[in-house]
Design a protein around this motif. Structure first.
Motif, PDB file in Angstrom:
ATOM      1  N   TYR A 125     -11.921   1.148 -12.759  1.00  0.00           N
ATOM      2  CA  TYR A 125     -10.577   1.238 -12.200  1.00  0.00           C
ATOM      3  C   TYR A 125     -10.656   1.703 -10.747  1.00  0.00           C
ATOM      4  CZ  TYR A 125      -5.593   2.297 -11.886  1.00  0.00           C
ATOM      5  OH  TYR A 125      -4.286   2.315 -11.521  1.00  0.00           O
ATOM      6  N   PRO A 126     -10.046   0.977  -9.795  1.00  0.00           N
ATOM      7  CA  PRO A 126     -10.209   1.324  -8.373  1.00  0.00           C
ATOM      8  C   PRO A 126      -9.581   2.649  -7.986  1.00  0.00           C
ATOM      9  CG  PRO A 126      -8.585  -0.435  -8.654  1.00  0.00           C
ATOM     10  CD  PRO A 126      -9.229  -0.247  -9.976  1.00  0.00           C
ATOM     11  N   GLY A 127      -8.674   3.176  -8.793  1.00  0.00           N
ATOM     12  CA  GLY A 127      -8.047   4.445  -8.459  1.00  0.00           C
ATOM     13  C   GLY A 127      -9.004   5.620  -8.403  1.00  0.00           C
ATOM     14  N   TRP A 128     -10.179   5.486  -9.003  1.00  0.00           N
ATOM     15  CA  TRP A 128     -11.161   6.568  -8.969  1.00  0.00           C
ATOM     16  C   TRP A 128     -11.682   6.821  -7.557  1.00  0.00           C
ATOM     17  CZ3 TRP A 128     -11.719  10.078 -12.515  1.00  0.00           C
ATOM     18  CH2 TRP A 128     -11.413   9.781 -13.852  1.00  0.00           C
ATOM     19  N   ALA A 129     -11.524   5.850  -6.668  1.00  0.00           N
ATOM     20  CA  ALA A 129     -11.954   6.059  -5.281  1.00  0.00           C
ATOM     21  C   ALA A 129     -11.160   7.177  -4.614  1.00  0.00           C
ATOM     22  CB  ALA A 129     -11.807   4.767  -4.488  1.00  0.00           C
ATOM     23  N   LYS A 130      -9.936   7.459  -5.073  1.00  0.00           N
ATOM     24  CA  LYS A 130      -9.139   8.554  -4.524  1.00  0.00           C
ATOM     25  C   LYS A 130      -9.826   9.892  -4.771  1.00  0.00           C
ATOM     26  CE  LYS A 130      -4.886   6.055  -5.728  1.00  0.00           C
ATOM     27  NZ  LYS A 130      -3.652   6.108  -6.547  1.00  0.00           N
ATOM     28  N   TRP A 160      -3.875  15.685   2.448  1.00  0.00           N
ATOM     29  CA  TRP A 160      -2.826  14.869   1.831  1.00  0.00           C
ATOM     30  C   TRP A 160      -3.433  13.522   1.477  1.00  0.00           C
ATOM     31  CZ3 TRP A 160       1.925  12.480   4.800  1.00  0.00           C
ATOM     32  CH2 TRP A 160       2.723  11.790   3.872  1.00  0.00           C
ATOM     33  N   LEU A 161      -3.632  13.276   0.183  1.00  0.00           N
ATOM     34  CA  LEU A 161      -4.145  12.000  -0.290  1.00  0.00           C
ATOM     35  C   LEU A 161      -2.972  11.053  -0.478  1.00  0.00           C
ATOM     36  CD1 LEU A 161      -4.966   9.891  -2.674  1.00  0.00           C
ATOM     37  CD2 LEU A 161      -6.758  10.544  -1.084  1.00  0.00           C
ATOM     38  N   LEU A 162      -2.964   9.981   0.279  1.00  0.00           N
ATOM     39  CA  LEU A 162      -1.889   8.992   0.241  1.00  0.00           C
ATOM     40  C   LEU A 162      -2.477   7.651  -0.175  1.00  0.00           C
ATOM     41  CD1 LEU A 162       1.131   8.636   0.751  1.00  0.00           C
ATOM     42  CD2 LEU A 162       0.610   8.093   3.133  1.00  0.00           C
ATOM     43  N   ASP A 217      -0.581   9.003  -6.653  1.00  0.00           N
ATOM     44  CA  ASP A 217      -0.381   8.134  -5.494  1.00  0.00           C
ATOM     45  C   ASP A 217      -0.099   8.934  -4.224  1.00  0.00           C
ATOM     46  OD1 ASP A 217      -0.782   5.746  -6.846  1.00  0.00           O
ATOM     47  OD2 ASP A 217       1.295   5.686  -7.531  1.00  0.00           O
ATOM     48  N   SER A 218       0.353  10.156  -4.378  1.00  0.00           N
ATOM     49  CA  SER A 218       0.597  11.029  -3.233  1.00  0.00           C
ATOM     50  C   SER A 218       0.514  12.468  -3.714  1.00  0.00           C
ATOM     51  CB  SER A 218       1.974  10.735  -2.624  1.00  0.00           C
ATOM     52  OG  SER A 218       2.225  11.575  -1.512  1.00  0.00           O
ATOM     53  N   PHE A 219      -0.545  13.164  -3.331  1.00  0.00           N
ATOM     54  CA  PHE A 219      -0.702  14.562  -3.723  1.00  0.00           C
ATOM     55  C   PHE A 219      -1.370  15.332  -2.587  1.00  0.00           C
ATOM     56  CE2 PHE A 219      -4.457  12.364  -5.351  1.00  0.00           C
ATOM     57  CZ  PHE A 219      -5.505  13.155  -4.910  1.00  0.00           C
TER      58      PHE A 219
END
Length: 427
Positions: free
Chosen positions: A191-196, A214-216, A282-284
């Motif tokens: 899952y590409p979201g793990w790159a965050k 700030w991770l956006l 998605d924004s934290f």
């Protein structure tokens, strides 16, 4: 005669050293035989120590003293490039005044000196960057951009981040998704979201003295660059008023585990916007503290990434908060209006829907699809600009809006044509 022989033998043996001697006796004997041997040995030892000290001083001076030119060192198996520019973006970003190619002149760039040679970073999947500037930013915006998208969209996303960071003198770290491909491939469904999670850990190394990160999400757009997140969201008094107590960490799983009602703003290290599932990714925002580092590192453990029950980084975050009270105690969830609402949602929820004048627009869709591209360009045209940049580039902004509108209409016509062709084929 026998007595003389015995006496002579005893005399000879008495004059020879004993074959069984103590260490002191042996050293005394050797020193008597070669008195300069230990002196030379001591000189050699001192020379070796001095050489080692000289080598240490050389490397410390070469790699850890601030210089105007970047230095290159290594961090384990990763290549480290030390930089003095707090805006770290891929070198593929063009950085010109034409929005089709890259950046319009932003408030901190009135001289027009933001060329790709200054902003760009060499693209190496195994590269870490380490900021050594004289002034450390209070907050750093962090994003992972999908480099499989057309340059038209990746340049817009980077330009949007860069304009905001230049307006408020914040740091910026943008990297491509392919830089974390090995990390993502290590997850159970890739899952590409793990790159965050990976870039969150890297950001703490890149900007060791920053106070907040700030991770956006890579698809998001900052709609109003005049909003200062440090004062409107992260201020202790404002955060105390906006924290939503007693909300479920995950609405779909273990709803009885909720955020604490006694969280103190000064002790909170992780702040997330609420979404349809619960805690959003998605924004934290997170602090640059030891407990926050431990939290991010735990979040990215292979045990979570390879779990069949978690699969995505969002469920892994919720699971971690549910089973680690020390992390839950220092985490908070706030209304999505403060950190990001969805212009496109996979699961519609009015509490998370985007309205005009919202701070950040999020997109739960793939920009490789035409419908998502149209929604993205619509919000791109509607976004506000920093006042100095708006005055300076008003004609260019007007031309860009017209051009983007034409592109949207062309995409809509192409989509309608494709649908009609599909209907004819099926008939």
């Amino acid at each position: 005669m026998s007595d003389r022989r015995r006496r002579g033998k005893s005399v000879v043996l008495d004059q020879s050293p004993s074959l069984v001697t103590t260490s002191s006796e042996s050293s005394t004997f050797l020193q008597r035989r070669n008195p300069n041997r230990f002196r030379r040995f001591a000189v050699r030892q001192v020379a070796v120590v001095l050489l080692l000290l000289g080598a240490v001083v050389y490397f410390v001076t070469k790699y850890h003293v601030h210089t105007d030119s970047p230095a290159e060192v290594s961090y384990g198996s990763r290549h480290v490039v030390q930089v003095t520019n707090m805006h770290i973006v891929p070198s593929q970003f063009s950085g010109t005044s034409n929005s089709r190619d890259g950046l319009k002149k932003a408030p901190a760039d009135k001289a027009g000196n933001l060329g790709s040679s200054e902003l760009g970073t060499s693209r190496k999947a195994s590269t870490f960057f380490h900021y050594l500037g004289e002034q450390s930013p209070e907050l750093v915006v962090v994003s992972v951009v999908d480099d499989k998208l057309p340059r038209e969209y990746t340049d817009k996303i980077i330009e949007n981040r860069l304009e905001y960071c230049q307006t408020h003198n914040y740091g910026l770290l943008v990297k491509y998704a392919s830089d974390f491909q090995k990390y993502v491939d290590g997850s159970v469904v890739k899952y590409p979201g793990w790159a965050k999670v990976a870039i969150s850990t890297e950001a703490q190394f890149t900007f060791p003295n920053a106070k907040w990160f700030w991770l956006l999400d890579g698809n998001a757009l900052i709609m109003d660059p005049s909003v200062d997140i440090l004062h409107t969201v992260l201020d202790s008094e404002r955060l105390n008023n906006e924290i939503i107590p007693g909300q479920s960490v995950l609405r779909e799983r273990n709803q009885h585990i909720r955020f604490y009602k006694t969280n103190q703003p000064d002790e909170v290290v992780f702040v997330s916007a609420q979404n349809q599932i619960g805690v959003g990714t998605d924004s934290f925002v997170f602090r640059n503290t030891q407990i926050a580092r431990a939290m991010i590192q735990t979040w990215g453990e292979p045990l979570y990434r390879t779990s069949d029950n978690l699969k995505t980084e969002q469920y892994a975050l919720g699971h971690m908060l549910q089973w680690h009270p020390q992390f839950l105690l220092r985490s908070a969830i706030i209304p999505p209006k403060l950190l990001g609402t969805y212009a496109v949602q996979s699961e519609p929820d009015l509490t998370c829907s985007f309205d005009e004048n919202d701070f950040v627009a999020l997109f739960q869709c793939e920009l490789s699809k035409e419908a998502c591209k149209r929604a993205f360009l619509t919000q791109w045209n509607a976004r506000k600009r920093a006042v100095p940049a708006l005055k300076e580039n008003a004609p260019q902004v007007a031309r860009d809006k017209v051009q983007n509108k034409v592109q949207v209409e062309a995409q809509e016509r192409a989509q309608e044509k494709a649908e009609k062709q599909k209907e004819r084929d099926s008939a």
